[in-house]
Design a protein around this motif. Structure first.
Motif, PDB file in Angstrom:
ATOM      1  N   TYR A  52       0.717  -1.358   0.098  1.00  0.00           N
ATOM      2  CA  TYR A  52       0.150  -0.019  -0.030  1.00  0.00           C
ATOM      3  C   TYR A  52       0.969   1.323  -0.127  1.00  0.00           C
ATOM      4  O   TYR A  52       2.009   1.387   0.650  1.00  0.00           O
ATOM      5  CB  TYR A  52      -0.895  -0.144   1.336  1.00  0.00           C
ATOM      6  CG  TYR A  52      -2.004  -1.032   1.163  1.00  0.00           C
ATOM      7  CD1 TYR A  52      -3.253  -0.815   0.770  1.00  0.00           C
ATOM      8  CD2 TYR A  52      -1.504  -2.466   1.667  1.00  0.00           C
ATOM      9  CE1 TYR A  52      -4.201  -1.807   0.696  1.00  0.00           C
ATOM     10  CE2 TYR A  52      -2.750  -3.146   1.418  1.00  0.00           C
ATOM     11  CZ  TYR A  52      -4.047  -2.973   1.004  1.00  0.00           C
ATOM     12  OH  TYR A  52      -4.820  -3.982   0.770  1.00  0.00           O
ATOM     13  N   VAL A  53       0.387   2.301  -0.740  1.00  0.00           N
ATOM     14  CA  VAL A  53       1.177   3.550  -0.711  1.00  0.00           C
ATOM     15  C   VAL A  53       0.062   4.563  -0.208  1.00  0.00           C
ATOM     16  O   VAL A  53      -1.053   4.639  -0.469  1.00  0.00           O
ATOM     17  CB  VAL A  53       1.356   3.924  -2.211  1.00  0.00           C
ATOM     18  CG1 VAL A  53       2.098   5.061  -2.331  1.00  0.00           C
ATOM     19  CG2 VAL A  53       2.221   2.655  -2.960  1.00  0.00           C
ATOM     20  N   SER A  54       0.876   5.380   0.628  1.00  0.00           N
ATOM     21  CA  SER A  54       0.002   6.458   1.321  1.00  0.00           C
ATOM     22  C   SER A  54       0.742   7.667   1.327  1.00  0.00           C
ATOM     23  O   SER A  54       1.933   8.046   1.319  1.00  0.00           O
ATOM     24  CB  SER A  54      -0.479   5.799   2.705  1.00  0.00           C
ATOM     25  OG  SER A  54       0.853   5.781   3.562  1.00  0.00           O
ATOM     26  N   LEU A  55      -0.124   8.871   1.699  1.00  0.00           N
ATOM     27  CA  LEU A  55       0.678  10.037   1.817  1.00  0.00           C
ATOM     28  C   LEU A  55      -0.145  10.680   3.122  1.00  0.00           C
ATOM     29  O   LEU A  55      -1.413  10.527   3.529  1.00  0.00           O
ATOM     30  CB  LEU A  55       0.069  11.092   0.872  1.00  0.00           C
ATOM     31  CG  LEU A  55       0.513  10.971  -0.764  1.00  0.00           C
ATOM     32  CD1 LEU A  55      -0.030  11.878  -1.527  1.00  0.00           C
ATOM     33  CD2 LEU A  55       2.046  10.853  -0.788  1.00  0.00           C
ATOM     34  N   LYS A 129       2.509  10.264  -8.148  1.00  0.00           N
ATOM     35  CA  LYS A 129       4.104  10.562  -8.224  1.00  0.00           C
ATOM     36  C   LYS A 129       4.593   9.522  -6.962  1.00  0.00           C
ATOM     37  O   LYS A 129       5.489   9.141  -7.319  1.00  0.00           O
ATOM     38  CB  LYS A 129       4.453  11.974  -8.048  1.00  0.00           C
ATOM     39  CG  LYS A 129       5.781  12.347  -7.835  1.00  0.00           C
ATOM     40  CD  LYS A 129       6.475  11.915  -9.408  1.00  0.00           C
ATOM     41  CE  LYS A 129       7.793  12.593  -9.381  1.00  0.00           C
ATOM     42  NZ  LYS A 129       8.699  12.107  -8.461  1.00  0.00           N
ATOM     43  N   ALA A 130       3.857   9.494  -6.215  1.00  0.00           N
ATOM     44  CA  ALA A 130       4.394   8.599  -5.071  1.00  0.00           C
ATOM     45  C   ALA A 130       4.586   6.910  -5.371  1.00  0.00           C
ATOM     46  O   ALA A 130       5.420   6.393  -5.238  1.00  0.00           O
ATOM     47  CB  ALA A 130       3.723   8.566  -3.859  1.00  0.00           C
ATOM     48  N   ILE A 131       3.497   6.747  -6.224  1.00  0.00           N
ATOM     49  CA  ILE A 131       3.561   5.448  -6.755  1.00  0.00           C
ATOM     50  C   ILE A 131       4.513   5.278  -7.827  1.00  0.00           C
ATOM     51  O   ILE A 131       5.238   3.978  -7.838  1.00  0.00           O
ATOM     52  CB  ILE A 131       2.115   5.012  -7.495  1.00  0.00           C
ATOM     53  CG1 ILE A 131       1.080   5.006  -6.371  1.00  0.00           C
ATOM     54  CG2 ILE A 131       2.065   3.711  -8.159  1.00  0.00           C
ATOM     55  CD1 ILE A 131      -0.449   5.044  -6.872  1.00  0.00           C
ATOM     56  N   GLU A 132       4.738   6.152  -8.626  1.00  0.00           N
ATOM     57  CA  GLU A 132       5.926   6.091  -9.739  1.00  0.00           C
ATOM     58  C   GLU A 132       7.188   5.968  -8.887  1.00  0.00           C
ATOM     59  O   GLU A 132       8.260   5.224  -9.379  1.00  0.00           O
ATOM     60  CB  GLU A 132       5.912   7.173 -10.576  1.00  0.00           C
ATOM     61  CG  GLU A 132       4.699   7.335 -11.403  1.00  0.00           C
ATOM     62  CD  GLU A 132       4.611   8.642 -12.169  1.00  0.00           C
ATOM     63  OE1 GLU A 132       5.394   9.569 -11.936  1.00  0.00           O
ATOM     64  OE2 GLU A 132       3.476   9.053 -12.689  1.00  0.00           O
ATOM     65  N   ASP A 133       7.594   6.822  -7.873  1.00  0.00           N
ATOM     66  CA  ASP A 133       8.632   6.773  -7.201  1.00  0.00           C
ATOM     67  C   ASP A 133       8.846   5.403  -6.510  1.00  0.00           C
ATOM     68  O   ASP A 133       9.980   4.932  -6.533  1.00  0.00           O
ATOM     69  CB  ASP A 133       8.621   7.894  -6.160  1.00  0.00           C
ATOM     70  CG  ASP A 133       8.748   9.308  -6.636  1.00  0.00           C
ATOM     71  OD1 ASP A 133       8.960   9.418  -7.890  1.00  0.00           O
ATOM     72  OD2 ASP A 133       8.426  10.121  -5.912  1.00  0.00           O
TER      73      ASP A 133
END
Length: 378
Positions: A52-55, A129-133
């Motif tokens: 999971y990706v979160s901000l 952008k966080a997913i790409e990174d």
């Protein structure tokens, strides 16, 4: 905003997750995703490793995406096996890849979940952008977002991801007062066929019972699961979802889980499994222990349409494939995926492929759309 990655949904607070816009869709609820992990339906041993990706901002969880590191392409319903084969032929590793999706679930919904007090599109772009990174930092070949909604499509397109479309068949409620009012929009010939189809089931002595996760017994759940499993076994493999999974979601989110049980005498002979929210009904699984004329169509489609009409539900997504749905009033509807490809040359080749494939999908949807059963003007 601070970006983070999580190896389990349980590392994210359930209340904070369920407060994000989009989690009213049952498959995006914390309870559903947690049940997949708790019952072993996903995990490294299945080729679905949670990532999971979160901000996060000063107020806490600002945005999140359900994401999984994939060791294969099964259970996604967006097929990139040929891409993986081409990547391998030039000596590169296509797997692991990152899939932003709900496992085993080809249902439209948000994939970029944002807290309601934030400016949604700007935050979606930051999350993209966080997913790409994450993909770049972990040397992944690619990242793929599947079955997202219109705001998600805009965000991925603005971020330069390659868009891909496919065709499903969805039903739309036009404020019908009952099933007969719905059939009144059919041509006379199609209306006659639909009524005959339903009558054949009734004449077989079958009636239907509706059960929700909150009121289904474990013994009846055993029966429903056996029906469901038999359908998968006929296609040569075990179900993606375990029996334990259904017990957990019946307990934790039973309000969103619904079953239509076909009963002959006092004996259940077939069942369809649905999830629902006020906006949409989602048909997921079906099975039976006996053959009855038109029973599949009645259980999976007509019963679902009646449920939508009774509750004022706007949309019914019965699952993938199946041109036979068109004659029952399901219209061709485009679904979307987006693809972030790290290698520029491979990205260019995929882009060319998607242009050709997209034209074919559009032509197919247009052609099939000519065969819906409705009268002109309905």
């Amino acid at each position: 905003m601070l970006a983070r990655q999580h190896t389990s949904i349980d590392q994210l607070d359930s209340k904070a997750w369920n407060s994000l816009a989009g989690t009213e869709v049952p498959f995006l609820r914390h309870e559903f995703l947690a049940a997949l992990e708790h019952t072993g339906c996903v995990g490294p041993h299945t080729g679905w490793t949670p990532a999971y990706v979160s901000l996060h901002d000063a107020a806490g969880l600002a945005a999140a995406a359900p994401a999984f590191l994939k060791a294969h392409s099964y259970g996604e319903f967006v097929f990139d096996f040929s891409w993986a084969e081409a990547y391998t032929r030039v000596g590169r590793d296509y797997y692991p890849k990152l899939s932003v999706c709900v496992p085993f679930t080809p249902a439209t919904g948000a994939r970029l979940l944002v807290r309601p007090d934030l400016e949604p599109q700007a935050v979606r772009r930051k999350l993209t952008k966080a997913i790409e990174d994450f993909s770049t930092q972990n040397h992944l070949s690619s990242a793929h977002a599947l079955f997202f909604d219109e705001p998600g499509r805009e965000a991925f397109e603005q971020s330069g991801w390659l868009l891909r479309r496919d065709c499903q068949f969805h039903w739309v409620n036009q404020d019908f007062v009952d099933f007969e009012a719905y059939l009144a929009t059919f041509t006379a010939e199609k209306r006659k066929k639909a009524r005959r189809e339903r009558r054949r089931v009734q004449e077989s002595g079958i009636h239907f019972e509706t059960r929700f996760g909150t009121d289904i017994s474990e013994s009846l759940l055993d029966t429903v699961y056996d029906f469901h499993r038999s359908t998968f076994l006929r296609h040569g493999h075990e179900p993606y979802l375990s029996r334990e999974f259904f017990s957990e979601i019946a307990r934790t989110m039973g309000d969103a889980l619904m079953f239509k049980i076909a009963v002959h005498g006092a004996r259940p002979v077939a069942a369809a499994v649905f999830f629902w929210c006020p906006e949409a009904l989602y048909g997921r699984y079906w099975g039976s222990c006996a053959e009855y004329h038109s029973l599949h169509f009645e259980t999976c489609y007509h019963q679902g349409i009646e449920f939508c009409i009774e509750r004022g539900i706007r949309r019914f997504e019965p699952g993938t494939q199946g041109e036979h749905k068109v004659a029952r009033g399901f219209a061709p509807t485009l679904t979307w995926s987006a693809h972030y490809i790290g290698d520029r040359r491979f990205r260019s080749a995929v882009r060319d492929f998607l242009v050709r494939e997209g034209a074919a999908v559009d032509a197919y949807a247009s052609e099939v759309g000519e065969h819906v059963p409705f009268r002109h003007g309905s």
